[in-house]
Design an enzyme around this catalytic site. Structure first.
Site, mmCIF file in Angstrom:
data_model
loop_
_atom_site.group_PDB
_atom_site.id
_atom_site.type_symbol
_atom_site.label_atom_id
_atom_site.label_comp_id
_atom_site.label_asym_id
_atom_site.label_seq_id
_atom_site.Cartn_x
_atom_site.Cartn_y
_atom_site.Cartn_z
ATOM 1 N N ASP A 122 -70.814 -27.583 -14.407
ATOM 2 C CA ASP A 122 -70.170 -28.574 -15.257
ATOM 3 C C ASP A 122 -70.394 -28.135 -16.701
ATOM 4 O OD1 ASP A 122 -69.447 -30.764 -16.838
ATOM 5 O OD2 ASP A 122 -70.125 -32.228 -15.355
ATOM 6 N N LYS A 176 -63.299 -35.176 -23.346
ATOM 7 C CA LYS A 176 -64.263 -35.049 -24.439
ATOM 8 C C LYS A 176 -63.699 -34.152 -25.552
ATOM 9 C CE LYS A 176 -66.805 -37.222 -21.374
ATOM 10 N NZ LYS A 176 -66.749 -38.679 -21.236
ATOM 11 N N TYR A 189 -75.000 -35.948 -15.250
ATOM 12 C CA TYR A 189 -74.099 -37.094 -15.349
ATOM 13 C C TYR A 189 -74.229 -37.961 -14.104
ATOM 14 C CZ TYR A 189 -69.774 -39.720 -16.096
ATOM 15 O OH TYR A 189 -68.855 -40.726 -16.274
ATOM 16 N N ARG A 193 -45.768 -34.213 -7.759
ATOM 17 C CA ARG A 193 -47.161 -34.125 -7.292
ATOM 18 C C ARG A 193 -47.617 -32.677 -7.177
ATOM 19 N NH1 ARG A 193 -48.581 -34.358 -2.106
ATOM 20 N NH2 ARG A 193 -46.701 -35.510 -1.528
#
Length: 368
Positions: free
Chosen positions: A171, A196, A102, A50
């Site tokens: 972003d 993407k 978004y 983790r």
């Protein structure tokens, strides 16, 4: 920033070379281990999955070269966005987010941050240019906006926001750090969905946060560790592989998008076309200052929902999918997700198909 984009891409391709020993694999191994040999706690190295793994290290090194900044990877773009917001906001703060960006970012902000005492102020991207950021804790911008492709002057907004005491988060999913560099323009943090174009093959979810403020990045890293929003080793491996061809793919995608945008703009069935690389686009002047080119996304309108759905279903070279940035050209009618757009609004992500073959298929589909 001292390296050119070409130098950064070359460094990215060879970033592991200095650490390789005789017989080591050139391609980073997939380290599928939750635990690591730990006879001494303070002796360094990895100790628990983790907190970090060698496969994360490899892909984060690539992303850090592209961003010229410390980078923390996440299992999706939304995990990266959530980490950046939760790391920078507290009860009583005010957050400005794009009302035309978004939609999941808005859902997260309204559904989870607002109940925790954060004031959420949605703002159209075009209005960032004149907004008063007094009293704002975080200014979150997205440019070009998704799906409308409005562009805001990042440097100007960042300067005004930081002068007002706000942290600025950008972003940069639609452009990638090869086409636009918000950190160089004054932003504190960058978030992106590497699902993407960076990964590029529509087969993995991934995201990252990048920044040059050590304290902010420590908060982001702590959020990942304590929230458990960690990427898997196979996903990190796939993104590492995808990043090695990002420049090549973007070169064709963006060049093709320029050609197709020009032809769509002249087509009688198309209205409301947006592409920042067209001289007639409302965002062209700003885009030229901060973007390498117009990108690979195009938005436009057809007569109605039936016309848009018909065009998408008739074209054999357009995948009807909700993501973008892959090797295949993809399109969808965005109103079906509740975006504030016309019923015939189409977002098109141009892929790597030969452009004349792609355009022939699109032109035939437009004719019905």
């Amino acid at each position: 920033m001292t390296d050119s984009p070409e130098q950064r891409v070359a460094r990215l391709l060879h970033h592991r070379k200095a650490g390789l020993q005789q017989g080591d694999p050139v391609v980073p191994p997939i380290t599928a281990s939750a635990t690591f040999h730990l006879p001494h706690v303070q002796a360094g190295g990895h100790f628990y999955g983790r907190n970090g793994t060698p496969t994360w290290d490899a892909v984060e090194a690539q992303l850090a070269i592209l961003e010229d900044a410390e980078t923390v990877s996440f299992p999706s773009g939304m995990a990266a966005i959530a980490a950046a917001l939760f790391a920078t906001l507290k009860a009583g703060d005010r957050l400005v987010i794009p009302s035309d960006g978004y939609y999941v970012t808005r859902v997260l902000s309204e559904g989870f941050l607002k109940p925790l005492g954060v004031t959420v102020s949605p703002l159209p991207t075009r209005d960032y240019a004149t907004a008063d950021f007094t009293g704002v804790a975080v200014v979150y911008l997205e440019t070009p906006s998704n799906p409308g492709l409005d562009v805001v002057d990042i440097a100007a907004v960042a300067a005004r926001a930081r002068a007002a005491g706000a942290v600025v988060i950008a972003d940069n999913t639609t452009m990638t750090p090869l086409l636009q560099r918000p950190l160089d323009l004054g932003c504190d943090l960058v978030v992106a969905a590497d699902t993407k174009a960076p990964a590029g093959h529509s087969d993995v979810l991934f995201g990252h946060v990048a920044g040059r403020d050590a304290a902010l990045m420590s908060r982001v890293r702590d959020w990942r560790r304590m929230a458990g929003a960690i990427p898997g080793p196979f996903e990190a491996f796939l993104v590492h592989r995808g990043l090695e061809t990002l420049e090549l793919r973007l070169s064709r995608m963006c060049a093709s998008a320029q050609v197709i945008a020009e032809r769509l703009a002249a087509h009688p069935a198309v209205t409301g076309l947006r592409f920042p690389g067209l001289p007639g686009d409302a965002s062209y002047a700003v885009a030229r200052r901060q973007m390498v080119n117009g990108g690979f996304l195009i938005s436009f309108e057809l007569a109605d929902a039936a016309a848009a759905e018909g065009f998408l279903s008739r074209c054999p070279l357009i995948a009807q999918t909700t993501s973008f940035g892959g090797t295949h050209t993809a399109g969808e009618r965005r109103a079906r997700w509740g975006d504030a757009v016309a019923e015939g609004f189409v977002r098109l992500s141009v892929g790597i198909e030969p452009v004349e073959v792609l355009w022939s298929a699109m032109a035939a589909a437009l004719e019905g």
